[in-house]
Design a protein around this motif. Structure first.
Motif, PDB file in Angstrom:
ATOM      1  N   CYS A 130      41.403  71.264  46.092  1.00 48.97           N
ATOM      2  CA  CYS A 130      41.522  70.168  46.776  1.00 48.97           C
ATOM      3  C   CYS A 130      40.166  69.813  47.598  1.00 48.97           C
ATOM      4  CB  CYS A 130      42.873  70.021  47.863  1.00 48.97           C
ATOM      5  SG  CYS A 130      42.599  68.355  48.898  1.00 48.97           S
ATOM      6  N   HIS A 131      39.531  68.906  47.186  1.00 46.41           N
ATOM      7  CA  HIS A 131      38.010  68.792  47.761  1.00 46.41           C
ATOM      8  C   HIS A 131      38.266  68.001  48.976  1.00 46.41           C
ATOM      9  CE1 HIS A 131      35.970  70.818  44.779  1.00 46.41           C
ATOM     10  NE2 HIS A 131      36.664  70.426  43.888  1.00 46.41           N
ATOM     11  N   ALA A 132      39.379  67.828  49.582  1.00 47.85           N
ATOM     12  CA  ALA A 132      39.568  67.328  50.824  1.00 47.85           C
ATOM     13  C   ALA A 132      39.619  68.098  51.808  1.00 47.85           C
ATOM     14  CB  ALA A 132      40.733  66.105  50.933  1.00 47.85           C
ATOM     15  N   CYS A 133      40.717  69.014  51.564  1.00 48.92           N
ATOM     16  CA  CYS A 133      40.964  70.427  52.557  1.00 48.92           C
ATOM     17  C   CYS A 133      40.449  71.400  52.268  1.00 48.92           C
ATOM     18  CB  CYS A 133      42.330  70.409  53.042  1.00 48.92           C
ATOM     19  SG  CYS A 133      43.411  71.013  51.606  1.00 48.92           S
ATOM     20  N   ARG A 134      40.005  71.603  51.015  1.00 48.98           N
ATOM     21  CA  ARG A 134      39.307  72.755  50.549  1.00 48.98           C
ATOM     22  C   ARG A 134      40.542  73.896  50.249  1.00 48.98           C
ATOM     23  NH1 ARG A 134      34.674  70.763  48.695  1.00 48.98           N
ATOM     24  NH2 ARG A 134      33.627  69.775  50.003  1.00 48.98           N
ATOM     25  N   ARG A 135      41.621  73.718  49.924  1.00 53.55           N
ATOM     26  CA  ARG A 135      42.627  74.476  49.897  1.00 53.55           C
ATOM     27  C   ARG A 135      43.044  74.399  48.325  1.00 53.55           C
ATOM     28  NH1 ARG A 135      45.504  71.463  54.289  1.00 53.55           N
ATOM     29  NH2 ARG A 135      45.246  72.826  56.346  1.00 53.55           N
ATOM     30  N   PRO A 136      43.401  75.892  47.895  1.00 54.43           N
ATOM     31  CA  PRO A 136      43.750  75.974  46.317  1.00 54.43           C
ATOM     32  C   PRO A 136      45.047  74.944  45.994  1.00 54.43           C
ATOM     33  CG  PRO A 136      44.407  78.114  47.336  1.00 54.43           C
ATOM     34  CD  PRO A 136      43.971  77.170  48.596  1.00 54.43           C
ATOM     35  N   LEU A 137      44.903  74.728  44.775  1.00 53.28           N
ATOM     36  CA  LEU A 137      45.935  73.913  44.198  1.00 53.28           C
ATOM     37  C   LEU A 137      46.233  74.617  42.611  1.00 53.28           C
ATOM     38  CD1 LEU A 137      44.638  70.254  44.632  1.00 53.28           C
ATOM     39  CD2 LEU A 137      46.474  71.356  45.872  1.00 53.28           C
ATOM     40  N   ALA A 138      47.647  74.784  42.489  1.00 53.86           N
ATOM     41  CA  ALA A 138      48.120  75.258  41.217  1.00 53.86           C
ATOM     42  C   ALA A 138      48.167  73.858  40.229  1.00 53.86           C
ATOM     43  CB  ALA A 138      49.552  75.841  41.317  1.00 53.86           C
ATOM     44  N   GLU A 156      50.372  72.408  38.682  1.00 56.41           N
ATOM     45  CA  GLU A 156      51.757  71.722  38.958  1.00 56.41           C
ATOM     46  C   GLU A 156      51.452  70.596  40.308  1.00 56.41           C
ATOM     47  OE1 GLU A 156      52.743  75.940  39.956  1.00 56.41           O
ATOM     48  OE2 GLU A 156      51.723  74.836  38.432  1.00 56.41           O
ATOM     49  N   ASP A 157      50.609  71.261  41.417  1.00 53.74           N
ATOM     50  CA  ASP A 157      50.389  70.546  42.398  1.00 53.74           C
ATOM     51  C   ASP A 157      49.704  69.178  42.349  1.00 53.74           C
ATOM     52  OD1 ASP A 157      51.489  72.616  43.885  1.00 53.74           O
ATOM     53  OD2 ASP A 157      49.566  73.899  44.033  1.00 53.74           O
ATOM     54  N   ARG A 158      49.106  68.948  41.370  1.00 56.60           N
ATOM     55  CA  ARG A 158      48.450  67.814  40.898  1.00 56.60           C
ATOM     56  C   ARG A 158      49.416  66.603  40.298  1.00 56.60           C
ATOM     57  NH1 ARG A 158      42.613  68.537  40.065  1.00 56.60           N
ATOM     58  NH2 ARG A 158      42.063  70.524  40.133  1.00 56.60           N
ATOM     59  N   ASP A 159      50.400  67.287  40.166  1.00 59.99           N
ATOM     60  CA  ASP A 159      51.620  66.359  39.818  1.00 59.99           C
ATOM     61  C   ASP A 159      52.398  65.800  40.722  1.00 59.99           C
ATOM     62  OD1 ASP A 159      50.916  66.513  37.140  1.00 59.99           O
ATOM     63  OD2 ASP A 159      52.033  68.251  36.728  1.00 59.99           O
ATOM     64  N   ARG A 160      52.043  66.009  41.910  1.00 61.07           N
ATOM     65  CA  ARG A 160      52.906  65.821  42.992  1.00 61.07           C
ATOM     66  C   ARG A 160      52.700  64.212  43.554  1.00 61.07           C
ATOM     67  NH1 ARG A 160      54.577  70.933  46.857  1.00 61.07           N
ATOM     68  NH2 ARG A 160      55.170  69.490  47.831  1.00 61.07           N
ATOM     69  N   PRO A 161      53.571  63.598  44.214  1.00 62.12           N
ATOM     70  CA  PRO A 161      53.304  62.303  44.750  1.00 62.12           C
ATOM     71  C   PRO A 161      51.959  62.320  45.716  1.00 62.12           C
ATOM     72  CG  PRO A 161      55.180  62.743  45.418  1.00 62.12           C
ATOM     73  CD  PRO A 161      54.777  64.007  44.558  1.00 62.12           C
ATOM     74  N   GLU A 162      51.871  63.169  46.515  1.00 59.27           N
ATOM     75  CA  GLU A 162      50.912  63.070  47.575  1.00 59.27           C
ATOM     76  C   GLU A 162      49.317  63.308  47.039  1.00 59.27           C
ATOM     77  OE1 GLU A 162      54.182  65.794  49.271  1.00 59.27           O
ATOM     78  OE2 GLU A 162      53.167  65.499  47.236  1.00 59.27           O
ATOM     79  N   TYR A 163      49.263  63.869  45.713  1.00 55.15           N
ATOM     80  CA  TYR A 163      47.847  64.123  45.207  1.00 55.15           C
ATOM     81  C   TYR A 163      47.146  63.138  44.851  1.00 55.15           C
ATOM     82  CZ  TYR A 163      44.366  66.415  42.587  1.00 55.15           C
ATOM     83  OH  TYR A 163      43.070  66.626  42.037  1.00 55.15           O
ATOM     84  N   GLU A 164      45.809  62.799  45.406  1.00 52.86           N
ATOM     85  CA  GLU A 164      44.814  61.887  44.846  1.00 52.86           C
ATOM     86  C   GLU A 164      43.425  62.800  44.842  1.00 52.86           C
ATOM     87  OE1 GLU A 164      42.429  57.838  46.329  1.00 52.86           O
ATOM     88  OE2 GLU A 164      44.253  58.536  47.304  1.00 52.86           O
ATOM     89  N   GLU A 165      42.991  62.831  43.663  1.00 55.57           N
ATOM     90  CA  GLU A 165      41.927  63.912  43.349  1.00 55.57           C
ATOM     91  C   GLU A 165      40.918  63.415  44.299  1.00 55.57           C
ATOM     92  OE1 GLU A 165      39.000  65.486  39.717  1.00 55.57           O
ATOM     93  OE2 GLU A 165      40.169  63.383  39.647  1.00 55.57           O
ATOM     94  N   GLY A 166      40.139  64.743  44.881  1.00 51.08           N
ATOM     95  CA  GLY A 166      39.065  64.501  45.900  1.00 51.08           C
ATOM     96  C   GLY A 166      39.599  63.801  47.344  1.00 51.08           C
ATOM     97  N   ASP A 191      38.812  58.824  57.096  1.00 52.18           N
ATOM     98  CA  ASP A 191      38.365  60.155  56.643  1.00 52.18           C
ATOM     99  C   ASP A 191      38.762  59.961  54.941  1.00 52.18           C
ATOM    100  OD1 ASP A 191      37.371  61.776  58.689  1.00 52.18           O
ATOM    101  OD2 ASP A 191      39.544  62.324  58.907  1.00 52.18           O
ATOM    102  N   ARG A 192      39.716  59.395  54.644  1.00 55.25           N
ATOM    103  CA  ARG A 192      40.162  59.188  53.518  1.00 55.25           C
ATOM    104  C   ARG A 192      39.363  58.127  52.502  1.00 55.25           C
ATOM    105  NH1 ARG A 192      43.404  63.304  52.751  1.00 55.25           N
ATOM    106  NH2 ARG A 192      45.043  63.441  54.084  1.00 55.25           N
ATOM    107  N   THR A 193      38.725  57.298  53.458  1.00 49.95           N
ATOM    108  CA  THR A 193      37.891  56.171  52.724  1.00 49.95           C
ATOM    109  C   THR A 193      36.337  56.883  52.324  1.00 49.95           C
ATOM    110  OG1 THR A 193      38.748  54.370  53.903  1.00 49.95           O
ATOM    111  CG2 THR A 193      36.547  54.335  52.987  1.00 49.95           C
ATOM    112  N   ARG A 194      36.108  57.765  53.189  1.00 52.10           N
ATOM    113  CA  ARG A 194      34.969  58.887  53.062  1.00 52.10           C
ATOM    114  C   ARG A 194      35.223  59.692  51.840  1.00 52.10           C
ATOM    115  NH1 ARG A 194      33.924  63.438  55.561  1.00 52.10           N
ATOM    116  NH2 ARG A 194      35.540  62.853  57.062  1.00 52.10           N
ATOM    117  N   PHE A 195      36.199  60.173  51.688  1.00 52.10           N
ATOM    118  CA  PHE A 195      36.652  61.241  50.699  1.00 52.10           C
ATOM    119  C   PHE A 195      36.424  60.249  49.377  1.00 52.10           C
ATOM    120  CE2 PHE A 195      39.483  63.927  53.632  1.00 52.10           C
ATOM    121  CZ  PHE A 195      38.471  64.338  54.137  1.00 52.10           C
ATOM    122  N   ARG A 196      36.973  59.182  49.307  1.00 52.91           N
ATOM    123  CA  ARG A 196      37.048  58.475  48.156  1.00 52.91           C
ATOM    124  C   ARG A 196      35.863  58.096  47.609  1.00 52.91           C
ATOM    125  NH1 ARG A 196      41.633  56.066  50.804  1.00 52.91           N
ATOM    126  NH2 ARG A 196      43.580  56.783  49.676  1.00 52.91           N
TER     127      ARG A 196
END
Length: 300
Positions: free
Chosen positions: A242-250, A252-262, A276-281
């Motif tokens: 996850c390039h927001a929090c720098r934690r690892p993602l399996a 299947e974690d990319r299919d969760r509703p909370e996920y937005e790439e980067g 922060d979210r605006t900056r990440f986008r």
């Protein structure tokens, strides 16, 4: 295939700033990328490049004061796992925040990968994973204790609160490549624990040397570059970042509703504000256009 070399060496650099420029110039001239940290206590980092390029940088490092016997661990990558070369000056090459800790004054007993299984199976041995919680979440040794620390700085406090649990036990410690154990075992020795052991070369050496059928390792090993995780034989794992929090993602974690790439994942969905979210986008748009390298996690 590119060579990836992970290294650390504790020595005394009276003026690390004087070493920064020449080291960066050698690495850049060879097309080598990665991050190297310099402090008065030594050098730490991971670099990647061609065989000749990495060899040239390692030769330069071994010529630095007190580094003639510096060692490193190698793996390979199909693509460059770093965006650029960074040489940084730090107070510590791995931040523990304990000014009296000095691995040069003594560390725990080194245990080779081939002998590690027998040690951690012994009933009088407590096995402690010294890495951060997000690293442990994707893999660790069977039966290892997770201190639940968000940062290596938290480890001394955790030990002071929990030392009573390990009375009469031998303590075996491990980390990714060995550097955190150099400091944590020295710290335990200073706290009066005399039977302290640590895995020589860390998890990476174990995954390189011990076959999967004989292994007590469960899961994958988090690494601080774009490969994100490695498995037995130092092969790339299944995790992304996850390039927001720098934690690892399996996957299947990319299919969760909370996920937005980067921008966010289920682990950091409540941790950042709208700015922060605006900056990440905006950063993610630059990554998608090839204008920016997303970058690995930070090893602290």
């Amino acid at each position: 295939m590119l060579i990836v070399a992970a290294l650390y060496h504790f020595t005394r650099f009276p003026d690390p700033a004087a070493l920064k420029g020449p080291l960066a110039r050698v690495a850049c001239a060879q097309g080598v990328r990665g991050t190297l940290l310099l402090a008065r206590e030594g050098i730490n980092g991971t670099i990647a490049g061609t065989r000749a390029g990495v060899d040239a940088v390692l030769a330069h490092i071994r010529a630095l004061p007190g580094c003639a016997d510096a060692d490193w661990k190698e793996s390979t990558a199909a693509a460059m796992p770093f965006g650029k070369m960074k040489v940084r000056l730090k107070q510590e090459i791995v931040t523990m925040g304990q000014p009296d800790v000095d691995p040069r004054a003594g560390v725990g007993h080194y245990v080779d990968a081939a002998d590690w299984n027998a040690l951690i199976r012994a009933p009088d041995v407590a096995v402690i994973d010294t890495r951060n919680d997000y690293e442990i979440a994707i893999g660790t040794f069977a039966g290892a204790i997770d201190p639940g620390t968000r940062s290596f700085r938290d480890f001394p406090g955790w030990w002071r609160r929990n030392a009573h649990r390990f009375a009469g036990k031998r303590v075996a410690m491990f980390c990714t490549g060995g550097i955190r154990c150099e400091k944590s075992t020295n710290y335990l020795l200073s706290q009066g624990v005399d039977q302290v052991f640590h895995l020589k070369g860390g998890i990476l050496k174990y995954l390189e040397d011990v076959s999967q059928q004989d292994s007590l390792w469960q899961g994958e090993c988090f690494v601080f570059d774009q490969r994100v995780s490695l498995t037995h034989g130092l092969q790339p794992g299944r995790h992304g970042l996850c390039h927001a929090c720098r934690r690892p993602l399996a996957p299947e974690d990319r299919d969760r509703p909370e996920y937005e790439e980067g921008v966010r994942c289920h682990q950091c969905a409540g941790e950042y504000d709208d700015a922060d979210r605006t900056r990440f986008r905006e950063r993610q748009r630059q990554v998608a256009r090839g204008e920016l390298f997303a970058g690995p996690a930070s090893e602290e």
